[in-house]
Design a protein around this motif. Structure first.
Motif, short mmCIF file in Angstrom:
data_model
loop_
_atom_site.label_atom_id
_atom_site.label_comp_id
_atom_site.label_asym_id
_atom_site.label_seq_id
_atom_site.Cartn_x
_atom_site.Cartn_y
_atom_site.Cartn_z
N VAL A 200 0.87 -1.18 0.00
CA VAL A 200 0.00 0.00 0.00
C VAL A 200 0.90 1.22 0.00
O VAL A 200 1.70 1.40 0.91
CB VAL A 200 -0.93 0.03 1.23
N LEU A 202 1.23 5.29 0.15
CA LEU A 202 0.45 6.43 0.64
C LEU A 202 1.39 7.51 1.15
O LEU A 202 2.58 7.25 1.37
CB LEU A 202 -0.54 6.00 1.71
N GLN A 206 0.69 9.66 6.50
CA GLN A 206 -0.44 8.77 6.76
C GLN A 206 0.01 7.34 7.06
O GLN A 206 -0.81 6.51 7.49
CB GLN A 206 -1.38 8.75 5.55
N ALA A 210 -2.15 4.78 9.58
CA ALA A 210 -2.83 3.67 8.91
C ALA A 210 -2.30 2.33 9.41
O ALA A 210 -3.06 1.39 9.62
CB ALA A 210 -2.63 3.79 7.40
N LEU A 245 -8.88 1.72 4.31
CA LEU A 245 -8.09 2.83 3.77
C LEU A 245 -8.96 3.89 3.10
O LEU A 245 -8.44 4.76 2.39
CB LEU A 245 -7.07 2.29 2.76
N ARG A 248 -7.86 7.40 3.39
CA ARG A 248 -6.44 7.62 3.10
C ARG A 248 -6.22 7.82 1.60
O ARG A 248 -6.97 7.31 0.79
CB ARG A 248 -5.60 6.40 3.56
N ALA A 250 -4.45 6.41 -0.69
CA ALA A 250 -3.65 5.18 -0.80
C ALA A 250 -3.82 4.53 -2.17
O ALA A 250 -4.88 4.62 -2.79
CB ALA A 250 -4.05 4.20 0.29
#
Length: 379
Positions: A200, A202, A206, A210, A245, A248, A250
């Motif tokens: 992932v 991002l 964050q 996360a 997510l 986010r 992401a």
């Protein structure tokens, strides 16, 4: 790190009393250790054999330092340092601070009983007994505090070491290191390899927030180039991960065998460079395929659509749009017309122009090239 033991009373034992207490040190230490074995379960088997000898010696040393302190001949600094190291050792032996504090409580009770039993017959005035008790228990309290500090510092150091090993493992995974290198990193980090990892990508800010909401086996780095971070999520349920997510920014790569996590990361990174709107790379596989080699795709378009290059720009654009709709709708004229918002006769006229430009338009190979060239808007 020094942990001196401070005096809390003005009591100074006379030499006669100190001599009597020193004579009983071995017996006192043995009684303290035996009481700990009997009353504190985590030490039931830990104080036997060589370990028992070591602990008995440590107890005798602590009691000896205490008598030096009580007679005004020392500060007790060595005893505090030894207690600090004892706290660190308890972490290495896998015992909690609760167990050690329990041992101190039992030890204080037994030590005071033995010391009082020796001090009073040796002539310690009754008026001084309370001060003696205060000094004894204050000494034990400070040893406990020193041990607690050692225990906490060792846990913190191990936590930092563990985090460094996990970060090193994550970097090895992203770099596509060999299986041997990865297995060595896994062992150092004490990490249980999953079946698969999902990358992932991002923003760095964050990454840690996360990470705290995901599987505890997730690996995290928050110092990648361009202020990005990455999470490597073990055996992820994809739909659940995407929901986690939701808030986010992401990009979620594909699940890959854990030793090939670099492939998941590479796809997420490529999707991020392709468009800031992509969240699930699985929903954008055609775009990712066509963007895998941007120069090859540009060459394909230039070659496949070369016949349109002889036309005015506006005409070429209209014919390309018609060709795209014709290919995507498999030649169904009414559907093509609806997609282009034109009359079916207009589609028929344009397609006649295209067949003149592309005489082999019915060829499967030509259809494949043209579909790739005009089927998606990439870049």
């Amino acid at each position: 790190m020094s942990h001196p033991i401070r005096r809390v009373t003005e009591l100074v034992l006379d030499q006669t009393t100190v001599t009597a207490l020193r004579a009983a040190l071995t017996t006192t230490a043995d009684e303290v250790v035996q009481a700990i074995i009997d009353e504190v379960p985590p030490y039931a088997n830990a104080l036997s054999g060589r370990m028992g000898v070591t602990i008995r010696r440590a107890v005798r040393t602590a009691l000896g330092h205490y008598l030096d302190l009580a007679s005004g001949n020392a500060t007790g600094g060595d005893a505090g340092d030894a207690a600090y190291e004892l706290g660190r050792g308890e972490v290495r032996d896998g015992r909690s601070m609760d167990a050690l504090l329990g041992a101190y409580r039992v030890g204080a009770r037994v030590a005071w009983r033995c010391l009082a039993a020796g001090a009073v017959p040796a002539g310690l005035p009754a008026a001084e007994v309370a001060k003696f008790a205060e000094l004894t228990f204050a000494y034990i309290d400070e040893l406990s505090a020193a041990s607690a500090a050692g225990h906490a510092d060792e846990l913190a150091a191990r936590g930092r070491d563990h985090e460094r090993h996990l970060e090193h493992l994550a970097r090895d995974l992203l770099a596509g290191a060999s299986p041997d290198v990865l297995l060595a990193s896994v062992q150092r980090a004490g990490w249980q390899p999953p079946v698969s990892l999902t990358a992932v990508l991002l923003p760095a800010a964050q990454a840690r927030p996360a990470y705290r909401t995901l599987d505890p086996g997730t690996l995290v780095l928050d110092d990648l180039p361009d202020a990005f971070g990455v999470l490597l999520v073990p055996d992820a349920d994809r739909s659940h991960l995407l929901r986690q997510l939701t808030d986010r920014t992401a990009v979620v790569g594909p699940a890959r065998p854990w030793t090939r996590a670099s492939a998941s990361y590479a796809r997420a990174a490529r999707a991020r460079s392709l468009s800031s709107d992509i969240r699930d790379t699985e929903d954008h596989l055609p775009e990712l395929v066509l963007s895998a080699d941007a120069e090859a795709f540009a060459d394909l378009r230039a070659r496949a659509l070369a016949p349109l290059g002889t036309l005015p720009v506006a005409t070429a654009r209209r014919l390309e749009e018609t060709l795209r709709a014709w290919l995507l709708h498999q030649g169904r004229r009414d559907e093509v017309a609806a997609a282009l918002f034109v009359h079916p006769q207009t589609v028929r006229y344009r397609m006649s122009q295209l067949r003149e430009l592309f005489p082999d338009l019915a060829s499967p190979h030509r259809v494949l090239e043209l579909t790739l060239a005009v089927g998606l808007r990439v870049g």
